[in-house]
Design a protein around this motif. Structure first.
Motif, PDB file in Angstrom:
ATOM      1  N   ALA A 137      -3.733   0.368  -9.873  1.00 32.28           N
ATOM      2  CA  ALA A 137      -3.685  -1.002 -10.197  1.00 32.28           C
ATOM      3  C   ALA A 137      -2.884  -1.817  -9.060  1.00 32.28           C
ATOM      4  CB  ALA A 137      -3.498  -1.475 -11.556  1.00 32.28           C
ATOM      5  N   LEU A 138      -1.698  -1.169  -9.023  1.00 35.72           N
ATOM      6  CA  LEU A 138      -0.532  -1.899  -8.217  1.00 35.72           C
ATOM      7  C   LEU A 138      -0.848  -1.425  -6.856  1.00 35.72           C
ATOM      8  CD1 LEU A 138       2.276  -3.019  -8.025  1.00 35.72           C
ATOM      9  CD2 LEU A 138       3.320  -0.727  -8.122  1.00 35.72           C
ATOM     10  N   ARG A 140      -3.781  -1.284  -5.529  1.00 33.48           N
ATOM     11  CA  ARG A 140      -5.142  -2.294  -5.197  1.00 33.48           C
ATOM     12  C   ARG A 140      -4.425  -3.655  -5.036  1.00 33.48           C
ATOM     13  NH1 ARG A 140     -10.309  -3.059  -5.718  1.00 33.48           N
ATOM     14  NH2 ARG A 140     -11.131  -4.751  -6.604  1.00 33.48           N
ATOM     15  N   ARG A 141      -3.605  -4.218  -5.927  1.00 37.78           N
ATOM     16  CA  ARG A 141      -3.145  -5.311  -5.854  1.00 37.78           C
ATOM     17  C   ARG A 141      -2.221  -5.617  -4.702  1.00 37.78           C
ATOM     18  NH1 ARG A 141       1.760  -7.525  -7.128  1.00 37.78           N
ATOM     19  NH2 ARG A 141       2.442  -5.725  -8.288  1.00 37.78           N
ATOM     20  N   LEU A 142      -1.273  -4.783  -4.099  1.00 35.64           N
ATOM     21  CA  LEU A 142      -0.561  -4.828  -3.218  1.00 35.64           C
ATOM     22  C   LEU A 142      -1.516  -4.636  -1.797  1.00 35.64           C
ATOM     23  CD1 LEU A 142       2.357  -2.410  -4.156  1.00 35.64           C
ATOM     24  CD2 LEU A 142       2.414  -4.885  -3.581  1.00 35.64           C
ATOM     25  N   LEU A 144      -4.717  -5.686  -1.461  1.00 31.95           N
ATOM     26  CA  LEU A 144      -5.692  -6.750  -1.409  1.00 31.95           C
ATOM     27  C   LEU A 144      -4.771  -8.012  -1.034  1.00 31.95           C
ATOM     28  CD1 LEU A 144      -7.928  -6.328  -4.485  1.00 31.95           C
ATOM     29  CD2 LEU A 144      -8.531  -5.983  -2.056  1.00 31.95           C
ATOM     30  N   THR A 145      -3.658  -8.082  -1.441  1.00 32.64           N
ATOM     31  CA  THR A 145      -2.760  -9.337  -1.137  1.00 32.64           C
ATOM     32  C   THR A 145      -2.214  -9.189   0.304  1.00 32.64           C
ATOM     33  OG1 THR A 145      -0.788  -8.418  -1.985  1.00 32.64           O
ATOM     34  CG2 THR A 145      -1.856  -9.910  -3.406  1.00 32.64           C
TER      35      THR A 145
END
Length: 152
Positions: A137-138, A140-142, A144-145
């Motif tokens: 999850a982390l 993916r978030r990193l 994508l941002t």
């Protein structure tokens, strides 16, 4: 942050893009601006040698992380101490195969693998289901941002 990107393959690599990704991830994880990181791109044969030597597994793999000072994520008010985060070694040819299977570009796969490798250097793992959920999850978030900020 000092990120050294080296390409020992014939695959074209935009080193500035990978250094920018590393900066993004390390800032988001509150790693000291004085930390050092190395990202190395190698062909399948040297990657297979590393894979066998360090993990006793045959054949090349996509990414391997070699932590040095065992830095862990900091917080907004307390970044990590300065130090050497470690080395990430990627194999573009393995990444390209995985990208085909995943339905995205080889560059996107290598950016994902770089993010994954940095998280390993920061102590994240995915051996247990709860660890996998948190790390992925982390990751993916990193990623994508980063992609959103650069307009990709």
């Amino acid at each position: 942050m000092t990120t050294e990107v080296s390409n020992e393959t014939s695959v074209p690599i935009d080193g500035a893009e990978f250094a920018a990704l590393a900066d993004h991830v390390l800032q988001a994880m509150h790693v000291s601006p004085a930390a050092e990181l190395a990202i190395l791109f190698v062909d399948p044969e040297p990657m297979a040698e590393l894979h066998e030597r360090w993990l006793d597994l045959p054949g090349p793999t996509d990414v391997m992380s070699f932590p040095m000072d065992e830095l862990r994520p900091g917080t907004a008010g307390t970044p990590t101490p300065p130090g050497t985060l470690g080395d990430i070694v990627l194999c573009p040819q393995v990444a390209a195969e995985q990208a085909l299977e995943a339905g995205h570009s080889a560059v996107e796969e290598m950016l994902l693998l770089t993010t994954h490798g940095i998280l390993h250097l920061l102590g994240y793992d995915h051996a247990e289901p709860h660890e996998r959920k948190e790390m992925f999850a982390l990751q993916r978030r990193l990623l994508l941002t980063f992609l959103a900020e650069r307009g990709a």
